[in-house]
Design an enzyme around this catalytic site. Structure first.
Site, PDB file in Angstrom:
ATOM      1  CG  ASP A  33      -0.381   0.185   2.535  1.00 40.91           C
ATOM      2  OD1 ASP A  33       0.868   0.312   2.614  1.00 40.91           O
ATOM      3  OD2 ASP A  33      -1.118   0.219   3.527  1.00 40.91           O
ATOM      4  CG  HIS A  34      -0.567   4.727   1.704  1.00 45.87           C
ATOM      5  ND1 HIS A  34      -1.710   3.941   1.736  1.00 45.87           N
ATOM      6  CD2 HIS A  34      -0.425   5.233   2.959  1.00 45.87           C
ATOM      7  CE1 HIS A  34      -2.238   3.984   2.942  1.00 45.87           C
ATOM      8  NE2 HIS A  34      -1.474   4.755   3.709  1.00 45.87           N
ATOM      9  CB  CYS A  42       0.747  -2.595   4.656  1.00 49.63           C
ATOM     10  SG  CYS A  42       0.477  -3.779   5.977  1.00 49.63           S
ATOM     11  CB  THR A  65       1.968  -3.080  10.898  1.00 47.37           C
ATOM     12  OG1 THR A  65       0.723  -3.408  10.244  1.00 47.37           O
ATOM     13  CG2 THR A  65       1.826  -1.759  11.643  1.00 47.37           C
ATOM     14  CG  HIS A  73       9.232 -26.131  10.042  1.00 47.03           C
ATOM     15  ND1 HIS A  73       9.336 -26.258  11.406  1.00 47.03           N
ATOM     16  CD2 HIS A  73      10.322 -26.769   9.522  1.00 47.03           C
ATOM     17  CE1 HIS A  73      10.426 -26.951  11.711  1.00 47.03           C
ATOM     18  NE2 HIS A  73      11.059 -27.256  10.584  1.00 47.03           N
ATOM     19  NE  ARG A 108       8.654 -32.573  12.253  1.00 43.37           N
ATOM     20  CZ  ARG A 108       9.888 -32.331  11.821  1.00 43.37           C
ATOM     21  NH1 ARG A 108      10.410 -33.054  10.831  1.00 43.37           N
ATOM     22  NH2 ARG A 108      10.616 -31.374  12.365  1.00 43.37           N
ATOM     23  CG  HIS A 109       7.339 -29.491   8.433  1.00 45.41           C
ATOM     24  ND1 HIS A 109       7.080 -29.102   9.730  1.00 45.41           N
ATOM     25  CD2 HIS A 109       8.625 -29.916   8.412  1.00 45.41           C
ATOM     26  CE1 HIS A 109       8.164 -29.260  10.458  1.00 45.41           C
ATOM     27  NE2 HIS A 109       9.120 -29.762   9.688  1.00 45.41           N
TER      28      HIS A 109
HETATM   29  C1  RB5 Z   1      -1.745   2.625   6.675  1.00 41.48           C
HETATM   30  O1  RB5 Z   1      -1.761   3.781   7.415  1.00 41.48           O
HETATM   31  C2  RB5 Z   1      -1.606   1.406   7.573  1.00 41.48           C
HETATM   32  O2  RB5 Z   1      -2.749   1.234   8.338  1.00 41.48           O
HETATM   33  C3  RB5 Z   1      -1.341   0.173   6.721  1.00 41.48           C
HETATM   34  O3  RB5 Z   1      -0.209   0.396   5.966  1.00 41.48           O
HETATM   35  C4  RB5 Z   1      -1.081  -1.117   7.471  1.00 41.48           C
HETATM   36  O4  RB5 Z   1      -0.107  -0.956   8.444  1.00 41.48           O
HETATM   37  C5  RB5 Z   1      -2.257  -1.836   7.947  1.00 41.48           C
HETATM   38  O5  RB5 Z   1      -2.195  -2.951   8.469  1.00 41.48           O
END
Ligand code: RB5
Length: 153
Positions: free
Chosen positions: A10-11, A66, A68, A99, A133-134
Site C-alpha cells: 500500500d502507500h 504495508c 506494519t 516448515h 511431517r510439515h
Molecule cells: C496505513 O496507514 C496502515 O494502516 C497500513 O499500511 C497497514 O499498516 C495496515 O495494516
C-alpha cells in the site's frame, strides 16, 4: 516454483517495495509489481488481492508490504491456497519457508530497517520447503476448521 516474485504494497510500503524489487531483480528474479506506483493513499486489501491472484496463477512466491505488514497478512491469508507469513527477522522467514511453505512474505515498512528487510527477504527466497511431517500439517491446516474437527493422527 518459478523464478518470478510478485510484489505489492500500500502507500506505506512503496519505498521498501522499490528497494526489494531492485534487490531481487539484480539477483535475476523476474519481479512482477502489482502496485501502487506512488505513495498516494490506497487501501491495502486491493493490492493484497492482486498479488494473491498473481501468486496463485503463476505458482510464484510473493511479497506484500504495508506499514506494519498486519493488514496485508490478514487479507492474504483469507485466500485459499495462500500462506502469508508476517516476518520480523531472518529466523521467522527461514522457518516460514522450511516448515510452513509460505508463499507470501509480509513485511512492515514502518517496523523494519532496510538492511533487516533485505536480509529477511534473502532468507525467505533462499529456503525451500522441507516437506515430510510439515506437509501433513499443511494439509490439516486446510481442514482444521471444518466440523467435525480432524483427530490427531
Ligand atoms: C496505513 O496507514 C496502515 O494502516 C497500513 O499500511 C497497514 O499498516 C495496515 O495494516
Amino acid at each position: 516454483m518459478s523464478k518470478t516474485v510478485v510484489i505489492g504494497s500500500d502507500h506505506a510500503g512503496v519505498a521498501l517495495k522499490k528497494l526489494l524489487s531492485d534487490h531481487l531483480a539484480a539477483q535475476g528474479y523476474d519481479v512482477v509489481d502489482v502496485g501502487p506506483a506512488d505513495t498516494k493513499s490506497v487501501d491495502y486489501p486491493i493490492f493484497a488481492a492482486r498479488a494473491c491472484d498473481a501468486v496463485l496463477a503463476q505458482n510464484a512466491l510473493g511479497i506484500l508490504i504495508c506499514g506494519t505488514g498486519l493488514g496485508m497478512s490478514m487479507t492474504a491469508n483469507r485466500r485459499p491456497g495462500i500462506r502469508a507469513a508476517l516476518c520480523a527477522n531472518e529466523f521467522m522467514a527461514r522457518m516460514a519457508r522450511l516448515h510452513n511453505d509460505a508463499n507470501i512474505l509480509c513485511l512492515g515498512e514502518r517496523v523494519l530497517g532496510q538492511g533487516l528487510a533485505l536480509a529477511i527477504a534473502d532468507a525467505f527466497f533462499t529456503t525451500d520447503f522441507e516437506g515430510g511431517r510439515h506437509k501433513r500439517r499443511l494439509d490439516l491446516m486446510e481442514s482444521c476448521h471444518d466440523r467435525p474437527q480432524p483427530q490427531h493422527p
